[in-house]
Design a protein around this motif. Sequence first.
Motif, short mmCIF file in Angstrom:
data_model
loop_
_atom_site.label_atom_id
_atom_site.label_comp_id
_atom_site.label_asym_id
_atom_site.label_seq_id
_atom_site.Cartn_x
_atom_site.Cartn_y
_atom_site.Cartn_z
N ALA A 1 3.28 0.24 1.62
CA ALA A 1 3.54 1.58 2.15
C ALA A 1 3.16 1.65 3.62
CB ALA A 1 2.75 2.62 1.37
N GLU A 2 3.98 2.34 4.36
CA GLU A 2 3.69 2.57 5.78
C GLU A 2 2.70 3.72 5.93
OE1 GLU A 2 6.33 3.54 9.74
OE2 GLU A 2 7.28 2.54 8.04
N PHE B 1 11.14 0.40 -1.36
CA PHE B 1 11.30 1.78 -1.86
C PHE B 1 12.17 1.80 -3.11
CE2 PHE B 1 14.06 5.61 -1.83
CZ PHE B 1 13.10 6.54 -2.22
N ILE C 1 0.32 6.59 3.48
CA ILE C 1 -0.18 7.18 2.23
C ILE C 1 -1.06 8.33 2.67
CG2 ILE C 1 -1.51 6.85 0.11
CD1 ILE C 1 -0.95 3.81 0.41
N LYS D 1 6.88 11.52 -3.46
CA LYS D 1 5.94 12.64 -3.30
C LYS D 1 5.48 13.07 -4.68
CE LYS D 1 5.91 17.10 -1.02
NZ LYS D 1 5.64 16.84 0.38
N GLU E 1 11.33 11.46 -5.76
CA GLU E 1 11.77 10.34 -4.93
C GLU E 1 12.64 10.94 -3.83
OE1 GLU E 1 13.74 7.97 -7.84
OE2 GLU E 1 11.86 7.42 -8.83
N ASP F 1 1.96 11.94 -0.32
CA ASP F 1 3.18 11.33 0.20
C ASP F 1 2.95 9.84 0.35
OD1 ASP F 1 4.39 13.85 0.55
OD2 ASP F 1 3.48 14.07 2.52
N ILE F 2 3.89 9.06 -0.18
CA ILE F 2 3.87 7.62 -0.02
C ILE F 2 5.19 7.26 0.65
CG2 ILE F 2 3.73 5.39 -1.18
CD1 ILE F 2 2.53 7.17 -3.58
N ILE F 3 5.11 6.78 1.87
CA ILE F 3 6.30 6.41 2.62
C ILE F 3 6.31 4.88 2.72
CG2 ILE F 3 7.57 6.65 4.79
CD1 ILE F 3 5.98 9.32 5.18
N ALA G 1 13.57 9.75 3.41
CA ALA G 1 12.35 9.32 4.09
C ALA G 1 11.77 8.04 3.49
CB ALA G 1 11.31 10.42 4.03
N LYS G 2 12.46 7.40 2.53
CA LYS G 2 11.92 6.25 1.80
C LYS G 2 10.56 6.61 1.20
CE LYS G 2 11.60 3.33 5.06
NZ LYS G 2 11.86 3.06 6.43
N ALA G 3 10.47 7.78 0.61
CA ALA G 3 9.17 8.31 0.18
C ALA G 3 9.18 8.76 -1.28
CB ALA G 3 8.79 9.48 1.06
#
Length: 106
Positions: free
Chosen positions: A10-11, A35, A13, A73, A65, A26-28, A69-71
């Motif tokens: 992850a970029e 992802f 957290i 939540k 999902e 949020d996990i991006i 944002a490739k995230a």
Amino acid sequence: MMKTKLKDIAEVIRSKNAGPYELTFDIIFKDWEIFEKACEKKIINEKVIADLYHISVEDVINIIEFKPAKAIKATIVRPMASGRLGETDVYGAQQHAPLVDLEVDL
């Protein structure tokens, strides 16, 4: 299967308030491939969040999902209302720590 820590894929957290009675995480992810694998394998799900935060599955409000944002939540019922006497993180910004070292199978 490859086991890895969430912090390595992850970029970002982070955690924050989603109102005084909810927390959101949020996990991006670093890239699209990771992802998509994370979404496909449902590495972030209600049981994982409930276990990490010692809450019931019913207190996990949702997991979304968010492709743009490739995230991923996740939102939970906040164990103690923001600003309540004895509460130590009014903004909810320090609640993401259990996610950082979460080991996941990709």
